[in-house]
Design an enzyme around this catalytic site. Structure first.
Site, PDB file in Angstrom:
ATOM      1  N   HIS A  17      10.005 -60.034  56.575  1.00  0.00           N
ATOM      2  CA  HIS A  17       8.865 -59.172  56.226  1.00  0.00           C
ATOM      3  C   HIS A  17       7.701 -60.019  55.715  1.00  0.00           C
ATOM      4  O   HIS A  17       6.548 -59.798  56.088  1.00  0.00           O
ATOM      5  CB  HIS A  17       9.245 -58.196  55.100  1.00  0.00           C
ATOM      6  CG  HIS A  17      10.293 -57.189  55.442  1.00  0.00           C
ATOM      7  ND1 HIS A  17      11.365 -56.932  54.627  1.00  0.00           N
ATOM      8  CD2 HIS A  17      10.429 -56.353  56.501  1.00  0.00           C
ATOM      9  CE1 HIS A  17      12.117 -55.978  55.158  1.00  0.00           C
ATOM     10  NE2 HIS A  17      11.578 -55.619  56.297  1.00  0.00           N
ATOM     11  N   LYS A  41      17.479 -40.947  54.425  1.00  0.00           N
ATOM     12  CA  LYS A  41      18.074 -42.276  54.540  1.00  0.00           C
ATOM     13  C   LYS A  41      18.514 -42.742  53.153  1.00  0.00           C
ATOM     14  O   LYS A  41      17.722 -42.677  52.201  1.00  0.00           O
ATOM     15  CB  LYS A  41      17.008 -43.228  55.113  1.00  0.00           C
ATOM     16  CG  LYS A  41      17.576 -44.438  55.825  1.00  0.00           C
ATOM     17  CD  LYS A  41      16.488 -45.108  56.653  1.00  0.00           C
ATOM     18  CE  LYS A  41      16.795 -46.563  56.889  1.00  0.00           C
ATOM     19  NZ  LYS A  41      15.727 -47.260  57.584  1.00  0.00           N
ATOM     20  N   ARG A  90      11.942 -58.077  66.191  1.00  0.00           N
ATOM     21  CA  ARG A  90      12.928 -59.149  66.103  1.00  0.00           C
ATOM     22  C   ARG A  90      13.568 -59.434  67.443  1.00  0.00           C
ATOM     23  O   ARG A  90      13.610 -60.544  67.902  1.00  0.00           O
ATOM     24  CB  ARG A  90      14.035 -58.769  65.113  1.00  0.00           C
ATOM     25  CG  ARG A  90      13.702 -59.077  63.697  1.00  0.00           C
ATOM     26  CD  ARG A  90      14.579 -58.305  62.782  1.00  0.00           C
ATOM     27  NE  ARG A  90      14.294 -56.885  62.873  1.00  0.00           N
ATOM     28  CZ  ARG A  90      14.691 -55.989  61.996  1.00  0.00           C
ATOM     29  NH1 ARG A  90      15.429 -56.344  60.986  1.00  0.00           N
ATOM     30  NH2 ARG A  90      14.359 -54.722  62.136  1.00  0.00           N
TER      31      ARG A  90
HETATM   32  P1  ADP Z   1      14.543 -51.519  59.109  1.00  0.00           P
HETATM   33  O1  ADP Z   1      13.719 -50.957  60.263  1.00  0.00           O
HETATM   34  O2  ADP Z   1      15.626 -52.465  59.529  1.00  0.00           O
HETATM   35  O3  ADP Z   1      14.926 -50.512  58.052  1.00  0.00           O
HETATM   36  P2  ADP Z   1      12.214 -52.148  57.699  1.00  0.00           P
HETATM   37  O4  ADP Z   1      11.894 -50.697  57.891  1.00  0.00           O
HETATM   38  O5  ADP Z   1      12.240 -52.628  56.303  1.00  0.00           O
HETATM   39  O6  ADP Z   1      13.582 -52.503  58.361  1.00  0.00           O
HETATM   40  O7  ADP Z   1      11.234 -53.051  58.547  1.00  0.00           O
HETATM   41  C1  ADP Z   1       9.848 -52.877  58.444  1.00  0.00           C
HETATM   42  C2  ADP Z   1       9.186 -53.608  59.574  1.00  0.00           C
HETATM   43  O8  ADP Z   1       9.444 -54.994  59.480  1.00  0.00           O
HETATM   44  C3  ADP Z   1       9.640 -53.184  60.974  1.00  0.00           C
HETATM   45  O9  ADP Z   1       8.495 -53.209  61.813  1.00  0.00           O
HETATM   46  C4  ADP Z   1      10.610 -54.265  61.344  1.00  0.00           C
HETATM   47  O10 ADP Z   1      10.677 -54.422  62.753  1.00  0.00           O
HETATM   48  C5  ADP Z   1       9.971 -55.477  60.693  1.00  0.00           C
HETATM   49  N1  ADP Z   1      10.931 -56.550  60.402  1.00  0.00           N
HETATM   50  C6  ADP Z   1      12.056 -56.460  59.673  1.00  0.00           C
HETATM   51  N2  ADP Z   1      12.691 -57.661  59.604  1.00  0.00           N
HETATM   52  C7  ADP Z   1      11.932 -58.531  60.322  1.00  0.00           C
HETATM   53  C8  ADP Z   1      12.069 -59.920  60.673  1.00  0.00           C
HETATM   54  N3  ADP Z   1      13.117 -60.635  60.283  1.00  0.00           N
HETATM   55  N4  ADP Z   1      11.097 -60.472  61.435  1.00  0.00           N
HETATM   56  C9  ADP Z   1      10.043 -59.716  61.848  1.00  0.00           C
HETATM   57  N5  ADP Z   1       9.878 -58.405  61.580  1.00  0.00           N
HETATM   58  C10 ADP Z   1      10.804 -57.807  60.822  1.00  0.00           C
END
Ligand code: ADP
Length: 167
Positions: A17, A41, A90
């Site tokens: 992130h 969730k 990812r």
């Molecule tokens: P999840 O969708 O797994 O619950 P989040 O909602 O916290 O995770 O993710 C928020 C955003 O950050 C999404 O757009 C997700 O694709 C992106 N993201 C999460 N982890 C990574 C990573 N390792 N590299 C790039 N983007 C990421």
């Protein structure tokens, strides 16, 4: 002023992130990291805890703001005068869901664009779930989350595994 919103669960924030936040904050005048409150969730960290962790981690980035929302992202975007949604990608497995969301958001509000940023290859394996699992099992999360929040996250995971809410 060009304002973008980076929405997500951030349960908790990871280095993946952070990488997206740093890169997006260089492109826009203001980046709002928006924690989603999703009643359907189960999350490990409360919205306030997730926001506090992000706040600590982005302290050095002056054009990054932290906020939260519940309900439709497009409504939140309009309330903030923002027209760009930032999403991280990812792997191919992220694509189908994100593609659907991007098209749906554009249908809900044609003025809003979704921009996808490819993960840094170093973080392609990294997710909040992985951090929680490794931490819960006593593994080292030092390389997975920002330095400023390692101890806070470890403390929370320890309190849960010693008979807290996570039972
Ligand atoms: P999840 O969708 O797994 O619950 P989040 O909602 O916290 O995770 O993710 C928020 C955003 O950050 C999404 O757009 C997700 O694709 C992106 N993201 C999460 N982890 C990574 C990573 N390792 N590299 C790039 N983007 C990421």
């Amino acid at each position: 002023m060009k304002i973008a919103v980076y929405p997500g669960s951030f349960d908790p924030i990871t280095n993946g992130h952070m990488d997206i936040i740093k890169r997006a904050s260089r492109i826009f005048d203001k980046l709002i990291v928006a924690v989603v409150r999703n009643p359907n969730k189960v999350s490990m960290f409360t919205v306030n805890e997730r926001m506090d962790l992000i706040r600590k981690a982005v302290a050095g980035l002056p054009n990054v703001e932290i906020d939260h929302f519940e309900g439709l992202l497009v409504d939140f975007m309009r309330s903030k005068n923002a027209r760009v949604i930032i999403k991280g990608l990812r792997a191919i497995s992220d694509f189908e869901y994100e593609f659907q969301m991007a098209l749906m958001n554009r249908k809900l509000d044609p003025n809003i664009e979704t921009l996808f940023m490819m993960t840094n290859y170093k973080y392609s394996y990294l997710s909040s779930s992985v951090v929680k699992e490794i931490g819960r099992l006593g593994g080292c999360i030092g390389d997975l989350v920002p330095d400023e929040v390692v101890l806070d996250i470890q403390k929370k995971l320890r309190s849960l595994s010693s008979g807290g809410q996570d039972a």
